[in-house]
Design an enzyme around this catalytic site. Structure first.
Site, PDB file in Angstrom:
ATOM      1  N   VAL A   1      19.322  24.451  76.870  1.00  0.00           N
ATOM      2  CA  VAL A   1      18.561  25.467  77.594  1.00  0.00           C
ATOM      3  C   VAL A   1      17.115  25.472  77.120  1.00  0.00           C
ATOM      4  O   VAL A   1      16.835  25.615  75.926  1.00  0.00           O
ATOM      5  CB  VAL A   1      19.184  26.860  77.413  1.00  0.00           C
ATOM      6  CG1 VAL A   1      18.390  27.889  78.211  1.00  0.00           C
ATOM      7  CG2 VAL A   1      20.640  26.856  77.859  1.00  0.00           C
ATOM      8  N   LYS A   2      16.218  25.298  78.068  1.00  0.00           N
ATOM      9  CA  LYS A   2      14.792  25.268  77.762  1.00  0.00           C
ATOM     10  C   LYS A   2      14.249  26.695  77.771  1.00  0.00           C
ATOM     11  O   LYS A   2      14.454  27.451  78.724  1.00  0.00           O
ATOM     12  CB  LYS A   2      14.077  24.423  78.817  1.00  0.00           C
ATOM     13  CG  LYS A   2      13.032  23.485  78.274  1.00  0.00           C
ATOM     14  CD  LYS A   2      12.545  22.581  79.388  1.00  0.00           C
ATOM     15  CE  LYS A   2      11.443  21.671  78.880  1.00  0.00           C
ATOM     16  NZ  LYS A   2      10.897  20.862  79.986  1.00  0.00           N
TER      17      LYS A   2
END
Length: 214
Positions: free
Chosen positions: A82-83
């Site tokens: 997850v960015k």
């Protein structure tokens, strides 16, 4: 060193993955929007092609919104990372997610301090931007060198993803400076395989072989 593809174009990912040099993929809201397709569908398709970390970015601006979205995104596939944007809210979210075992890529890193804060918050990856720093006259290579020095000095488990890569020179430089990963736009992969002397040399070899076979 690992190479990630910085694209959400499934056709390009399939083609370049056949070279055997792709270790992962990074995307962002801009890259996803260019494809004009459902976010989740695209990420899942990419995960089916590349056996490695696949970054998918949240769009929430508060820690609570980021965490809620991240938990959902992380369920799409075991390889999803997850960015998270480098903000105070992003750091809060990164801290929570890291404790839950959700892998994170803290993006939009432009200073050593930002990188250090992300490491302390438990980021799996940090993404310093090379091209954008050069646009404002800042020494992006020094940033990569400094971040790697800190990681090695304090044994942080965070890896550096050199982002905003625009040229083969960028890739070569960050490799020498110790970036763990370079995330590369798909058109640049082709350029990395090419040189006029290679083309001319192959042409000469084929001509000589054809003459020999007569």
């Amino acid at each position: 060193m690992k190479f990630f593809l910085d694209t959400a174009n499934v056709a390009a990912i399939k083609a370049i993955n056949e070279l055997g040099v792709v270790d992962g993929v990074t995307t962002n809201p801009t890259i996803i929007s260019r494809e004009g397709r459902d976010f989740e569908t695209v990420i899942k398709e990419i995960c089916d092609i590349v056996d490695g970390p696949i970054s998918a970015e949240v769009t929430g601006l508060t820690a609570d919104a980021m965490v809620e979205e991240a938990r959902s995104i992380a369920k799409w596939h075991d390889n999803v990372v997850v960015k998270i944007p480098m903000t105070t809210e992003g750091l809060k979210a990164t801290n929570i997610l890291s404790k839950e075992g959700i892998k994170t890529n803290v993006t939009l890193i432009f200073t050593v301090s930002q990188g250090l804060m992300a490491m302390k918050a438990g980021a799996t990856y940090i993404s310093p931007f090379i091209g954008r720093l050069e646009d404002i006259g800042t020494d992006a290579y020094q940033l990569i060198s400094d971040l790697r020095e800190i990681i090695d000095l304090y044994d942080f488990q965070t890896e550096i993803i050199a982002a905003s890569i625009r040229t083969t020179a960028h890739v070569e430089a960050v490799a020498k400076l110790g970036a763990h990963i370079a995330t590369i736009p798909d058109p640049l992969f082709a350029k990395m395989t090419q040189h006029p002397l290679t083309t001319n040399g192959l042409k000469t070899f084929m001509e000589d072989w054809a003459s020999f076979k007569k």
